[in-house]
Motif scaffolding. Structure first.
Motif, PDB file in Angstrom:
ATOM      1  N   ARG A 150      42.425  37.500  47.976  1.00  0.00           N
ATOM      2  CA  ARG A 150      43.131  37.383  46.708  1.00  0.00           C
ATOM      3  C   ARG A 150      44.587  36.962  46.854  1.00  0.00           C
ATOM      4  O   ARG A 150      45.261  36.723  45.841  1.00  0.00           O
ATOM      5  CB  ARG A 150      43.084  38.719  45.971  1.00  0.00           C
ATOM      6  N   SER A 153      47.351  44.806  44.998  1.00  0.00           N
ATOM      7  CA  SER A 153      47.428  43.408  44.570  1.00  0.00           C
ATOM      8  C   SER A 153      48.138  43.306  43.222  1.00  0.00           C
ATOM      9  O   SER A 153      48.917  42.369  42.993  1.00  0.00           O
ATOM     10  CB  SER A 153      46.029  42.793  44.482  1.00  0.00           C
ATOM     11  N   TYR A 198      46.427  34.307  44.790  1.00  0.00           N
ATOM     12  CA  TYR A 198      46.505  34.538  43.356  1.00  0.00           C
ATOM     13  C   TYR A 198      47.689  35.416  42.963  1.00  0.00           C
ATOM     14  O   TYR A 198      48.131  35.357  41.809  1.00  0.00           O
ATOM     15  CB  TYR A 198      45.212  35.183  42.842  1.00  0.00           C
TER      16      TYR A 198
END
Length: 526
Positions: free
Chosen positions: A253, A205, A256
């Motif tokens: 996630r 990520s 984001y």
């Protein structure tokens, strides 16, 4: 060598085209695409000139399972799974253990000459339901949101429990293993799998957050499941659990660290990969079936007895799930308040039982049994029988849902919530427009932004149009027609050579993105 490679490529091409054709035909006829592919594969395997196919368990474990689990995990709702964690954990851990023992006992009783360890190994093989198979058979049925979430979570997590039980049973076939060692192995695999999944998800990520190009982002996405699986296996953790945790983390996630373009590209890529791989798996099941039958014929067990044994084990698998559902339902009816809030009525047990389809995990696991396993070829055939039998039993699932009287997914309520959320988002956008009014921004730009946002916000309070649609639906439908007309104009201009190809592609990309958004609005409304 070149001709052999060409034949392999040709076989893959034919298989993909066949999968697409069967999917289209199954949707039109209302049939089960997995069963059609299994039948086609079995018939094709009997034709002269078709080479015999044998399932390589390592190819399935390392090449097939990771992408399928990851594709499902990234689409799963972490919030919903957490809210229904009690039935999910009971199914993915408690039911798997119960199935291993119950089906193992029945197998030890029915299969001649089988050892207790081998029987328990077979119980572990058929214990986990399969994410791919369950999605394939439930796609035609409108499941209640609660039931679909429980099935989704169960399918994602029970592989780890079953594979730990299988590894312990395999060791017991050739050596001695204590219950303490089994428990230690389970804890190690769970902890290792969760830790590796979180680590891989967090690292990727961060890495993908600095990539501006969707192509680069999607490239890292494609290697994620394989990286998580291999690293977890290396540290003796559960590779399946690591893939699921990484997928859930990254899916939650994604807004984001990913751009909108990257999310659209990744979603389309993974949907395509999942469609191709899952359909090839069912075709592979059919192609491998004749070879499994031939192997079992050498066991000396009469065919009629093999059929009875297969039916007995299939019945044991189904009854085990049914008994477990009946046993735990009182917990959600009369137990602690947290469990009562799950909303698991008695009517859920029947559809939940029928949805317990086995698939690729079972087929891969049965080929992991060592050569020293008594009646190994018979167990392989019986695993095939359980997979096909559970697929057949899932066919009447839509009828079972209607007969149970369960309330299907509240699409109207979800549509209203989506509209309210969109209106809230547009209201936030209007606040930004008002703040920009004091800046040196052209008034015409502000007027257009204000009009678009105000239309969506006000449409929530408006009633349906004369055609029975909401304003958003009517607006989205007309926008789609508008984009199609604009696209035709662009194609005409290109055919006349009035614009450079770069300009044509740029405009087409804009129209495609806007039409995708409009069609997404229609899907929410419908």
């Amino acid at each position: 060598m070149e001709s052999g490679a060409a034949l392999i490529v040709l076989a893959v091409v034919v298989a993909v085209v066949l999968a697409v054709a069967v999917a289209v035909l199954a949707r039109r006829l209302g049939w089960s695409a997995p069963l059609m592919l299994v039948a086609i594969g079995a018939i094709a395997a009997l034709m002269p000139g078709i080479p015999r196919v044998t399932i390589d368990p390592n190819v399935v474990l390392y090449g097939v399972m990771p992408p399928l689990l990851y594709a499902a995990a990234t689409r799963a709702s972490f919030i919903d799974l957490r809210a229904r964690r009690d039935p999910i954990l009971l199914s993915s851990i408690g039911l798997v253990a119960f199935t291993v023992l119950a089906v193992g006992a029945v197998g030890w009783w029915l299969v001649p000459g089988i050892s207790i360890a081998a029987a328990l190994a077979f119980g572990a093989v058929v214990a986990p339901t399969d994410q791919v198979a369950v999605e394939a058979v439930t796609r035609r049925a409108r499941l209640p949101r609660m039931l679909s979430t429980v099935l989704e979570g169960e399918n994602l997590l029970n592989d780890a429990t079953a594979l730990v039980a299988l590894n312990s049973a395999i060791i017991a076939i050739t050596a001695t293993i204590s219950p303490l060692a089994i428990g230690g192995s389970f804890v190690l695999e769970v902890v290792g799998g969760v830790a590796v999944g979180l680590l891989v998800g967090w690292v990727l990520s961060r890495a993908r957050g600095v990539l501006a190009a969707p192509v680069l982002d999607t490239s890292l996405s494609l290697v994620t499941p394989f990286l998580a699986f291999v690293v977890a296996q290396y540290v003796h953790g559960s590779g399946a659990l690591a893939v699921v945790v990484a997928g859930l983390f990254l899916g939650y996630r994604a807004p984001y660290f990913q751009s909108a373009q990257a999310r659209v590209a990744e979603s389309l890529n993974w949907r395509t990969i999942q469609f191709i791989v899952e359909n090839l798996v069912f075709l592979l099941i059919g192609l491998s079936l004749p070879r499994a039958v031939e192997g079992a014929q050498g066991s000396g067990i009469p065919v009629w007895k093999l059929v009875l044994i297969a039916l007995g084990l299939l019945l044991a698998v189904v009854l085990t799930r049914l008994i477990w559902g009946v046993a735990v339902t009182p917990l959600f009816r009369y137990g602690p308040g947290r469990m009562r809030r799950v909303g698991w009525p008695w009517a859920t047990v029947g559809p939940w039982t029928l949805a317990g389809v086995r698939g690729v995990v079972t087929l891969a696991a049965v080929f992991l049994l060592p050569d020293a396993t008594p009646d190994r070829s018979v167990l392989q055939l019986l695993a095939f029988a359980v997979v096909i039998g559970t697929l057949l039993l899932a066919v009447p699932l839509p009828l079972a849902l209607r007969a149970s009287g369960l309330v299907v997914t509240a699409t109207d309520q979800e549509r209203i919530e989506a509209e309210l959320l969109m209106a809230e988002a547009k209201s936030a956008g209007l606040e930004l427009v008002r703040d920009c009014a004091a800046d040196a921004v052209d008034e015409r730009v502000l007027e257009r932004l204000t009009a678009d946002a105000a239309f969506v916000s006000s449409s929530v309070d408006e009633g349906p149009t004369p055609a029975g649609d909401t304003l958003n639906t009517a607006y989205a439908r007309l926008r789609i027609q508008l984009f199609q007309a604009e696209r035709r104009a662009v194609l005409v201009a290109r055919s006349e050579g009035r614009y450079q190809e770069a300009a044509v592609r740029a405009v087409m990309n804009i129209l495609d993105a806007e039409e995708t958004a409009a069609r997404a609005t229609r899907q929410v409304e419908d």
